[in-house]
Write a protein that holds these residues in place. Structure first.
Motif, short mmCIF file in Angstrom:
data_model
loop_
_atom_site.label_atom_id
_atom_site.label_comp_id
_atom_site.label_asym_id
_atom_site.label_seq_id
_atom_site.Cartn_x
_atom_site.Cartn_y
_atom_site.Cartn_z
N GLY A 251 0.81 -1.22 0.00
CA GLY A 251 0.00 0.00 0.00
C GLY A 251 0.83 1.26 0.00
O GLY A 251 0.46 2.27 -0.60
N ARG A 252 1.98 1.22 0.65
CA ARG A 252 2.83 2.41 0.69
C ARG A 252 3.38 2.74 -0.70
O ARG A 252 3.59 3.90 -1.04
N THR A 253 3.59 1.71 -1.51
CA THR A 253 4.00 1.95 -2.90
C THR A 253 2.84 2.49 -3.72
O THR A 253 3.02 3.33 -4.61
N ARG A 254 1.61 2.06 -3.40
CA ARG A 254 0.42 2.60 -4.09
C ARG A 254 0.26 4.09 -3.78
O ARG A 254 -0.20 4.86 -4.63
N TRP A 255 0.65 4.51 -2.58
CA TRP A 255 0.58 5.94 -2.24
C TRP A 255 1.50 6.77 -3.13
O TRP A 255 1.28 7.96 -3.34
N LYS A 256 2.53 6.12 -3.66
CA LYS A 256 3.45 6.81 -4.56
C LYS A 256 2.95 6.82 -6.01
O LYS A 256 3.61 7.36 -6.89
N GLY A 257 1.81 6.18 -6.25
CA GLY A 257 1.22 6.19 -7.59
C GLY A 257 1.65 5.04 -8.46
O GLY A 257 1.52 5.11 -9.68
N ARG A 258 2.18 3.97 -7.86
CA ARG A 258 2.64 2.82 -8.65
C ARG A 258 1.74 1.62 -8.40
O ARG A 258 1.51 1.24 -7.25
N ARG A 259 1.28 1.03 -9.49
CA ARG A 259 0.46 -0.18 -9.40
C ARG A 259 1.36 -1.41 -9.48
O ARG A 259 2.45 -1.37 -10.05
N PRO A 260 0.90 -2.55 -8.96
CA PRO A 260 1.71 -3.77 -9.04
C PRO A 260 1.79 -4.28 -10.48
O PRO A 260 0.85 -4.16 -11.25
N LEU A 261 2.94 -4.86 -10.82
CA LEU A 261 3.15 -5.44 -12.14
C LEU A 261 3.37 -6.95 -11.99
O LEU A 261 4.15 -7.39 -11.16
N THR A 262 2.68 -7.72 -12.81
CA THR A 262 2.83 -9.18 -12.79
C THR A 262 4.00 -9.60 -13.66
O THR A 262 4.17 -9.08 -14.77
N ARG A 263 4.80 -10.52 -13.15
CA ARG A 263 5.93 -11.03 -13.93
C ARG A 263 5.45 -11.75 -15.19
O ARG A 263 4.43 -12.43 -15.17
N GLY A 264 6.22 -11.61 -16.24
CA GLY A 264 5.85 -12.26 -17.50
C GLY A 264 5.83 -13.77 -17.40
O GLY A 264 4.99 -14.44 -18.01
N VAL A 265 6.75 -14.36 -16.60
CA VAL A 265 6.83 -15.82 -16.51
C VAL A 265 5.64 -16.40 -15.76
O VAL A 265 5.40 -17.61 -15.81
N ALA A 266 4.88 -15.54 -15.07
CA ALA A 266 3.72 -16.01 -14.34
C ALA A 266 2.45 -15.95 -15.20
O ALA A 266 1.37 -16.32 -14.73
N LYS A 267 2.58 -15.48 -16.46
CA LYS A 267 1.42 -15.32 -17.33
C LYS A 267 1.31 -16.49 -18.32
O LYS A 267 2.18 -17.36 -18.38
N ASN A 268 0.24 -16.47 -19.08
CA ASN A 268 0.04 -17.45 -20.14
C ASN A 268 0.71 -16.97 -21.43
O ASN A 268 0.97 -15.77 -21.60
N PRO A 269 0.97 -17.89 -22.38
CA PRO A 269 1.63 -17.48 -23.63
C PRO A 269 0.88 -16.41 -24.41
O PRO A 269 1.49 -15.61 -25.11
N VAL A 270 -0.45 -16.36 -24.26
CA VAL A 270 -1.23 -15.37 -24.99
C VAL A 270 -1.01 -13.96 -24.44
O VAL A 270 -1.25 -12.97 -25.14
N HIS B 269 2.00 -12.91 -22.69
CA HIS B 269 3.39 -12.45 -22.58
C HIS B 269 4.32 -13.44 -23.28
O HIS B 269 4.08 -14.65 -23.21
N PRO B 270 5.38 -12.96 -23.94
CA PRO B 270 6.33 -13.88 -24.58
C PRO B 270 7.01 -14.85 -23.61
O PRO B 270 7.45 -15.92 -24.00
N HIS B 271 7.11 -14.47 -22.33
CA HIS B 271 7.73 -15.35 -21.34
C HIS B 271 6.73 -16.35 -20.75
O HIS B 271 7.12 -17.19 -19.95
N GLY B 272 5.47 -16.24 -21.09
CA GLY B 272 4.43 -17.03 -20.44
C GLY B 272 4.42 -18.48 -20.88
O GLY B 272 5.03 -18.87 -21.87
N GLY B 273 3.68 -19.28 -20.09
CA GLY B 273 3.49 -20.70 -20.43
C GLY B 273 4.63 -21.57 -19.92
O GLY B 273 5.45 -21.15 -19.11
N GLY B 274 4.65 -22.80 -20.37
CA GLY B 274 5.67 -23.75 -19.95
C GLY B 274 5.19 -24.63 -18.82
O GLY B 274 4.24 -24.29 -18.11
N GLU B 275 5.82 -25.78 -18.68
CA GLU B 275 5.47 -26.71 -17.61
C GLU B 275 6.28 -26.38 -16.35
O GLU B 275 7.50 -26.24 -16.42
N GLY B 276 5.58 -26.24 -15.25
CA GLY B 276 6.27 -25.93 -13.99
C GLY B 276 6.83 -24.51 -14.00
O GLY B 276 6.35 -23.64 -14.71
N ARG B 277 7.87 -24.33 -13.23
CA ARG B 277 8.49 -23.01 -13.16
C ARG B 277 9.56 -22.90 -14.24
O ARG B 277 10.49 -23.69 -14.31
N THR B 278 9.42 -21.87 -15.07
CA THR B 278 10.39 -21.63 -16.13
C THR B 278 10.93 -20.22 -16.00
O THR B 278 10.27 -19.33 -15.45
#
Length: 278
Positions: free
Chosen positions: A209-228, A230-239
């Motif tokens: 929340g203290r970072t939100r007070w500075k006007g910054r929203r959270p960003l999700t890592r590309g490796v945690a997304k699906n291939p559709v 982010h280019p880093h998305g998808g894969g079996e297990g942790r990549t």
């Protein structure tokens, strides 16, 4: 200023470490040295997100800081040191002998009641501004111009400084914090001392929340997304996301060089990448 930790009265307080601002001015800024500041939330005139990760944040006012220091041979007294939400460094309110008020970036070891001056031949002490040609070799400086009269551009962030290491061909050689050495015209201005608030980088905000007070929203890592998504998305297990890190739009990132200003290559003596090439 020192760092301040808190008693663990909540999970957020347990890891909270902030800079102690008890010595700063507690009132409002000078009204005539302040402008309104609008927030876009990262949206353009159509309401579409064009800069992700931006939204919210506390309401701020922009302080007009004098980066040029071109009022020569008029001494000024430091009235107070203030917090500025627009930068990591603290700012100092100075009052010239003719009554004019101005904000400057506060260097380290500058206190209320000190006298600062800008001119051709002034003492080499924190807060004084002069041309680089007048400074002795080895001087620690900040707020350094790259073009005469444009205003300081280099070393304005908290704890930043550059050092004068030599002279050559009517130019001054400076060493930056990144390790880069470069030429700067000797008629450019600089201010003596390192920038205040060097402990800024050692803070731990404790909660999202203290970072939100500075006007910054959270960003999700590309490796945690699906291939559709982010280019880093998808894969079996942790990549790890592949060989070359890229943005969601496929452009290289995380260390990819983006510098395009080839006209000033001749001003750079030693690149900040010199160690990496070996």
């Amino acid at each position: 200023m020192a760092l301040k930790s808190y008693k663990p009265t909540s999970p957020a307080r347990r890891g909270l470490i902030l800079v102690d601002k008890s010595g700063l001015w507690k009132g409002k800024p000078v009204k005539k040295l302040v402008e309104g500041k609008r927030k876009t939330g990262g949206r353009n005139n159509k309401g579409h997100v064009t800069s992700r990760g931006i939204a919210g944040g506390h309401k701020q006012k922009y302080r007009l800081v004098d980066f040029k220091r071109r009022k020569f041979d008029v001494s000024a007294t430091v009235e107070r040191i203030e917090y500025d939400p627009n930068r990591t460094a603290f700012i100092a309110l100075i009052k010239y002998d003719d009554g004019e008020l101005s904000y400057i970036i506060a260097p380290q070891r500058l206190a209320v009641g000190d006298t600062v001056i800008s001119g051709e031949k002034v003492d080499v002490k924190p807060g004084n501004a002069m041309k680089l040609s007048q400074m002795p070799i080895g001087t620690i400086i900040h707020n350094v111009e790259m073009k005469p009269g444009k205003g300081g551009q280099i070393a304005r962030s908290a704890g930043a400084y550059v050092q004068i290491v030599g002279r050559d061909r009517g130019m001054v050689i400076v060493r930056l914090n990144s390790g880069e050495q470069r030429y700067i015209r000797s008629d450019c201005m600089g201010t003596v001392g390192a920038v205040s608030n060097p402990d800024n980088s050692n803070q731990n905000f404790g909660k999202a929340g203290r970072t939100r007070w500075k006007g910054r929203r959270p960003l999700t890592r590309g490796v945690a997304k699906n291939p559709v998504d982010h280019p880093h998305g998808g894969g079996e297990g942790r990549t790890s996301g592949g060989r070359h890190p890229v943005t969601p739009w496929g452009k290289p990132t995380k260390g990819a060089r983006t510098r395009k200003n080839k006209q000033t290559d001749k001003m750079i003596i030693r690149s900040r990448h010199a160690k990496k090439k070996r």
